[in-house]
Design an enzyme around this catalytic site. Structure first.
Site, PDB file in Angstrom:
ATOM      1  N   LYS A   1      13.156 -21.798 -14.538  1.00  0.00           N
ATOM      2  CA  LYS A   1      14.074 -21.391 -13.476  1.00  0.00           C
ATOM      3  C   LYS A   1      15.045 -20.330 -14.006  1.00  0.00           C
ATOM      4  O   LYS A   1      15.622 -20.500 -15.077  1.00  0.00           O
ATOM      5  CB  LYS A   1      14.842 -22.633 -13.008  1.00  0.00           C
TER       6      LYS A   1
ATOM      7  N   LYS B   1      -8.885  -0.562   6.812  1.00  0.00           N
ATOM      8  CA  LYS B   1      -9.267  -1.851   6.226  1.00  0.00           C
ATOM      9  C   LYS B   1     -10.758  -2.136   6.376  1.00  0.00           C
ATOM     10  O   LYS B   1     -11.285  -3.033   5.733  1.00  0.00           O
ATOM     11  CB  LYS B   1      -8.454  -2.967   6.871  1.00  0.00           C
TER      12      LYS B   1
ATOM     13  N   ASN C   1       7.850 -15.245   4.447  1.00  0.00           N
ATOM     14  CA  ASN C   1       8.151 -14.568   5.721  1.00  0.00           C
ATOM     15  C   ASN C   1       8.183 -15.605   6.836  1.00  0.00           C
ATOM     16  O   ASN C   1       7.952 -16.779   6.595  1.00  0.00           O
ATOM     17  CB  ASN C   1       7.131 -13.455   5.988  1.00  0.00           C
TER      18      ASN C   1
ATOM     19  N   ILE D   1      -6.621  -9.270   1.703  1.00  0.00           N
ATOM     20  CA  ILE D   1      -7.721 -10.204   1.999  1.00  0.00           C
ATOM     21  C   ILE D   1      -8.622  -9.642   3.090  1.00  0.00           C
ATOM     22  O   ILE D   1      -9.848  -9.658   2.980  1.00  0.00           O
ATOM     23  CB  ILE D   1      -7.149 -11.585   2.386  1.00  0.00           C
TER      24      ILE D   1
ATOM     25  N   ASP E   1       2.830  -8.671   1.228  1.00  0.00           N
ATOM     26  CA  ASP E   1       2.225  -7.464   0.645  1.00  0.00           C
ATOM     27  C   ASP E   1       2.436  -7.415  -0.867  1.00  0.00           C
ATOM     28  O   ASP E   1       1.652  -6.811  -1.576  1.00  0.00           O
ATOM     29  CB  ASP E   1       2.820  -6.211   1.298  1.00  0.00           C
TER      30      ASP E   1
HETATM   31  N1  CTP Z   1      -3.727  -8.885   5.473  1.00  0.00           N
HETATM   32  C1  CTP Z   1      -4.455  -9.505   4.471  1.00  0.00           C
HETATM   33  N2  CTP Z   1      -4.035  -9.424   3.175  1.00  0.00           N
HETATM   34  C2  CTP Z   1      -2.928  -8.758   2.855  1.00  0.00           C
HETATM   35  C3  CTP Z   1      -2.179  -8.117   3.873  1.00  0.00           C
HETATM   36  C4  CTP Z   1      -2.611  -8.215   5.169  1.00  0.00           C
HETATM   37  O1  CTP Z   1      -5.482 -10.111   4.773  1.00  0.00           O
HETATM   38  N3  CTP Z   1      -2.541  -8.694   1.595  1.00  0.00           N
HETATM   39  C5  CTP Z   1      -4.241  -8.934   6.851  1.00  0.00           C
HETATM   40  C6  CTP Z   1      -3.437  -9.775   7.803  1.00  0.00           C
HETATM   41  O2  CTP Z   1      -3.933 -11.092   7.849  1.00  0.00           O
HETATM   42  C7  CTP Z   1      -3.668  -9.052   9.123  1.00  0.00           C
HETATM   43  C8  CTP Z   1      -3.718  -7.593   8.695  1.00  0.00           C
HETATM   44  O3  CTP Z   1      -4.178  -7.641   7.368  1.00  0.00           O
HETATM   45  O4  CTP Z   1      -4.906  -9.371   9.669  1.00  0.00           O
HETATM   46  C9  CTP Z   1      -2.374  -6.955   8.752  1.00  0.00           C
HETATM   47  O5  CTP Z   1      -2.360  -5.907   7.899  1.00  0.00           O
HETATM   48  P1  CTP Z   1      -1.038  -5.257   7.268  1.00  0.00           P
HETATM   49  O6  CTP Z   1      -1.446  -4.015   6.587  1.00  0.00           O
HETATM   50  O7  CTP Z   1      -0.286  -6.229   6.472  1.00  0.00           O
HETATM   51  O8  CTP Z   1      -0.333  -4.947   8.557  1.00  0.00           O
HETATM   52  P2  CTP Z   1       1.127  -5.174   8.897  1.00  0.00           P
HETATM   53  O9  CTP Z   1       1.593  -6.533   8.549  1.00  0.00           O
HETATM   54  O10 CTP Z   1       1.196  -4.797  10.312  1.00  0.00           O
HETATM   55  O11 CTP Z   1       1.861  -4.198   7.871  1.00  0.00           O
HETATM   56  P3  CTP Z   1       1.924  -2.605   7.660  1.00  0.00           P
HETATM   57  O12 CTP Z   1       2.026  -2.003   9.003  1.00  0.00           O
HETATM   58  O13 CTP Z   1       3.097  -2.463   6.792  1.00  0.00           O
HETATM   59  O14 CTP Z   1       0.678  -2.159   6.961  1.00  0.00           O
END
Ligand code: CTP
Length: 408
Positions: free
Chosen positions: A296, A351, A218, A315, A286
């Protein structure tokens, strides 16, 4: 017109002192007032006359000079600057700073100051690696002293290794960067506010491999996470930065662990525990590709490859789980395009983290990869809307909020 910011540059004895002449010139050109203090040893390498001519100010060399004391007492000298910079910082002056010795004007000023201190070490590679020097640096960093360099290279003594002072421009840039953040008092954590605390910060994107040469990624630049790691270190915390692939240099004065994928990032975070503070600023993918190809993928194989995705570990949610090792304060980010605050509040509960810093990434905003952020800080106490500011200012403001949280 605002008042010029003021740097007190303390030169100790080392051949790298010659680089500081150029740094003074660069700072003066940027409109910074530079006043200099020199140790006796520094005077062996550059003359007070050159330093004075470039800084356009008097140079202070003597603790017991009646004229100096009449013009400006050494206590006042230490307090009249916005930032103290020790460059070159020899092993000797670092040791004296650590021990709190005040046996010349340079160390007296350093002991008397209530201002942030930055040091640019310069010494022989063996002196740098000596356990005494390393222990001193640890103590100084825990007190909030920030380091610029040293770098690896050929040394004046004929050896090669770590210990060379950074170049004049790098030092000037680091000073100007710090001054910029100091300018906004509200965003400046007071020095030592987080001394004794440890912090874990995630930053950057993750790369999820498809095959040995391709990956899903990303656009995260890592700027916000790196700035937070730096701000927490400047406030005195012992910081571990777990960073996905970015173009940013490793910040000075903290440990950076490089990872690629979300799974590697989680493993590195677990390793960094226990910590008092966790800030998850990384844009973690995600999903990852389930059953990543060992070889490859080839076009000739016929048809279009289809990728099956698997969910990555979260995380932030993992670190927020109660139980052994949960940091006392866990902070996450939320990138939202609509209903920013409501979505962020729901995400905080889902979370299990303490604070969520939500930012609006809808069309027209320039958050991802940009320079600025507009934060809505969501906690159990409600929402605080921060004005739009640079990512560095967001980092400093967050560090200040974290300091206040632990002071309660
Ligand atoms: N995060 C993480 N591990 C992941 C995904 C996200 O630690 N696998 C953390 C990111 O570092 C950030 C927060 O979670 O602190 C963002 O959450 P996320 O659910 O990914 O939010 P968005 O990116 O806003 O996505 P969505 O709205 O689709 O849930």
């Amino acid at each position: 017109m605002t008042d010029p910011q003021r740097v007190l540059l303390i030169l100790s004895g080392g051949i790298a002192a010659y680089k500081c002449l150029e740094t003074i010139r660069l700072l003066r050109r940027a409109g910074v007032a530079v006043r200099c203090v020199m140790t006796k040893a520094a005077e062996e390498f550059v003359t007070p006359l050159s330093v004075s001519a470039l800084s356009e100010d008097k140079v202070y060399t003597d603790l017991f000079s009646l004229t100096d004391e009449a013009e400006m007492g050494h206590i006042e000298l230490s307090r009249s600057a916005d930032l103290l910079v020790v460059a070159p910082a020899s092993a000797d002056i670092l040791a004296r700073m650590t021990a709190g010795i005040a046996n010349d004007i340079a160390t007296t000023v350093l002991l008397a100051t209530d201002k942030p201190v930055m040091a640019a070490p310069a010494m022989n590679v063996r002196m740098w690696h000596h356990p005494a020097t390393q222990a001193n640096l640890k103590t100084l960093q825990a007190r909030g002293v920030t380091l610029v360099g040293p770098v690896e290279g050929d040394m004046a003594c004929g050896e090669h290794g770590l210990g060379r002072m950074v170049e004049a421009q790098t030092l000037a840039d680091a000073i100007l960067d710090r001054l910029k953040r100091l300018r906004n008092a509200d965003n400046t954590p007071s020095i030592n506010e987080l001394t004794g605390k440890s912090a874990l910060v995630t930053s950057g994107p993750t790369h999820e491999p498809i095959d040995p040469v391709r990956y899903i990624a990303n656009r995260s630049s890592g700027r916000q996470g790196h700035a937070i790691a730096k701000a927490l270190a400047e406030a005195g915390a012992r910081v571990t930065l777990v960073s996905g692939p970015t173009r940013l240099p490793d910040p000075d004065g903290l440990e950076t662990i490089h990872v690629d994928s979300a799974e590697e990032m989680l493993a590195a975070c677990r390793n960094a525990l226990p910590a008092d503070i966790a800030v998850c600023a990384a844009a973690v993918a995600d999903w990852r590709v389930a059953g990543q190809a060992d070889q490859k993928l080839k076009k000739e194989a016929g048809g279009l490859p289809s990728l099956t995705l698997a969910e990555n570990p979260d995380i932030l949610a993992t670190l927020s789980k109660p139980g052994i090792g949960r940091p006392a304060l866990v902070v996450g980010f939320a990138a939202e395009t609509e209903n920013v605050v409501d979505n962020a509040a729901a995400k905080r509960l889902r979370k299990g983290c303490d604070w969520i810093l939500a930012n609006d990434v809808s069309v027209g905003t320039d958050t991802f990869g940009g320079d600025r952020n507009r934060i809505h800080a969501v906690s159990e106490h409600g929402v605080e809307d921060w004005p739009e500011m640079s990512k560095e200012d967001v980092a400093a403001k967050l560090a200040r909020r974290i300091g206040a949280y632990f002071r309660q």
